[in-house]
Design an enzyme around this catalytic site. Sequence first.
Site, PDB file in Angstrom:
ATOM      1  N   GLY A 132      37.419  69.273  -7.359  1.00 55.37           N
ATOM      2  CA  GLY A 132      38.470  68.381  -6.880  1.00 55.37           C
ATOM      3  C   GLY A 132      38.022  67.113  -6.190  1.00 55.37           C
ATOM      4  O   GLY A 132      38.853  66.249  -5.919  1.00 55.37           O
ATOM      5  N   GLU A 245      16.701  59.796  -9.528  1.00 57.07           N
ATOM      6  CA  GLU A 245      17.536  60.617 -10.410  1.00 57.07           C
ATOM      7  C   GLU A 245      18.163  59.757 -11.505  1.00 57.07           C
ATOM      8  O   GLU A 245      18.205  60.143 -12.685  1.00 57.07           O
ATOM      9  CB  GLU A 245      18.630  61.309  -9.605  1.00 57.07           C
ATOM     10  CG  GLU A 245      19.598  62.114 -10.466  1.00 57.07           C
ATOM     11  CD  GLU A 245      20.690  62.802  -9.658  1.00 57.07           C
ATOM     12  OE1 GLU A 245      21.587  63.399 -10.286  1.00 57.07           O
ATOM     13  OE2 GLU A 245      20.640  62.752  -8.411  1.00 57.07           O
ATOM     14  N   LEU A 340      26.947  56.505 -39.820  1.00 53.76           N
ATOM     15  CA  LEU A 340      26.126  56.230 -40.999  1.00 53.76           C
ATOM     16  C   LEU A 340      25.736  57.502 -41.751  1.00 53.76           C
ATOM     17  O   LEU A 340      25.361  57.437 -42.923  1.00 53.76           O
ATOM     18  CB  LEU A 340      24.874  55.449 -40.595  1.00 53.76           C
ATOM     19  CG  LEU A 340      25.115  53.982 -40.200  1.00 53.76           C
ATOM     20  CD1 LEU A 340      23.841  53.367 -39.644  1.00 53.76           C
ATOM     21  CD2 LEU A 340      25.633  53.172 -41.388  1.00 53.76           C
ATOM     22  N   GLY A 367      26.276  60.162 -11.271  1.00 55.20           N
ATOM     23  CA  GLY A 367      27.060  58.988 -10.898  1.00 55.20           C
ATOM     24  C   GLY A 367      27.705  58.394 -12.134  1.00 55.20           C
ATOM     25  O   GLY A 367      27.005  58.001 -13.070  1.00 55.20           O
TER      26      GLY A 367
END
Length: 382
Positions: A132, A245, A340, A367
């Site tokens: 949430g 990261e 393709l 992120g």
Amino acid sequence: MRRNLFEADHESFREAVRAFFDREVVPHLADWEAAGIVARELFTTAGKAGFLGMAIPEELGGGGVDDFRFNMVIGEEATRAGAAAAGLGITLHNDVALPYFLRYCSEEQQRRWLPGIASGELITAIAMTEPGIGSDLASMSTTAIRDGEHYLVNGAKTFITNGINADLVITAVKTDPAQRHAGMSLLVIERGMPGFERGRNLDKLGQHAQDTAELSFTDVRVPVANLLGEEGQGFRQLVANLPQERVSIALSAVASAAVALEHTLTYVKERRAFGQPIGSFQNSRFVLAEIATEVDIAQTYVDRCVAELNAGELSAEDAAKAKWWCTELQGRVVDRCLQLHGGYGYMNEYPIAKAYADARITRIYGGTTEIMKEVVGRSLGL
């Protein structure tokens, strides 16, 4: 374009890593994808080969070399082998979790944990996201209330990579629930602590060999000795480690795009339509020319980011640029390459189909694209 980032030691390391993935990972991929998790032995085997904890001091079982180019090689070779999902646990262990143990552990904590991290006997994860709240980490509700020499941890986390296999989970908690960012701390919660439960291994669109779990904490008594750094510094610690990261995700995204291009070039040279290879059509040439150009440009930028990361000069906004641009590029490239392939591209037996499913998450984890643009936008004074 010729890359000049790597030296002879890195190329020798690449040969060993490539052989490792071909020998120890590829033969098991189908089984691991069906199970939704890699065998724990993958980590111990990687540890014995010297592919875990390269930056850990030698006296604590590591390689003693703090050079992210070695990490980059592992990420690229996992993708080349078609094993990016299986290799994600290793890259998370090395690229994402390890810096927290190296930078914030006390000497006692390092002696306790780093040898096992280097050997693969202690698998790591990091638990930030909660049900949430998405990217709004300051709104987390997982609490760690001090009770003598322990914290009492209650709450839940979700979308945790290595969540099933992990022995050490760096967990973002609120040690001061009245505060937002200033109330966050990092605790290492260990396998077997009473009240620490793992929920289901989540059924995902792609990256099927990677365990991604829900975690719950009910009155888990975590020793104060498992606090990383100081109370209230958790958000700063997370922010400091996010650039590495995000570069890790970016480099894998570019590698995925490059592999998709390679597969597609092979396919369009062999597949014929209207009496000629489909690669000879102008549309095919133009699409592939655009892809080849964009991949080279992205690779050059990521290589520069890795060089700056090694020098301790990579900014949060430059890492954010790499993360959002390269993952969006990955999505575009894989989609166009699948097109393709025609109908065959939609068949799971073709690598491009798996690459398509695996690519979608990279614009979200570490992120989202939108958050990355917010980071970059704020750096412009907006």
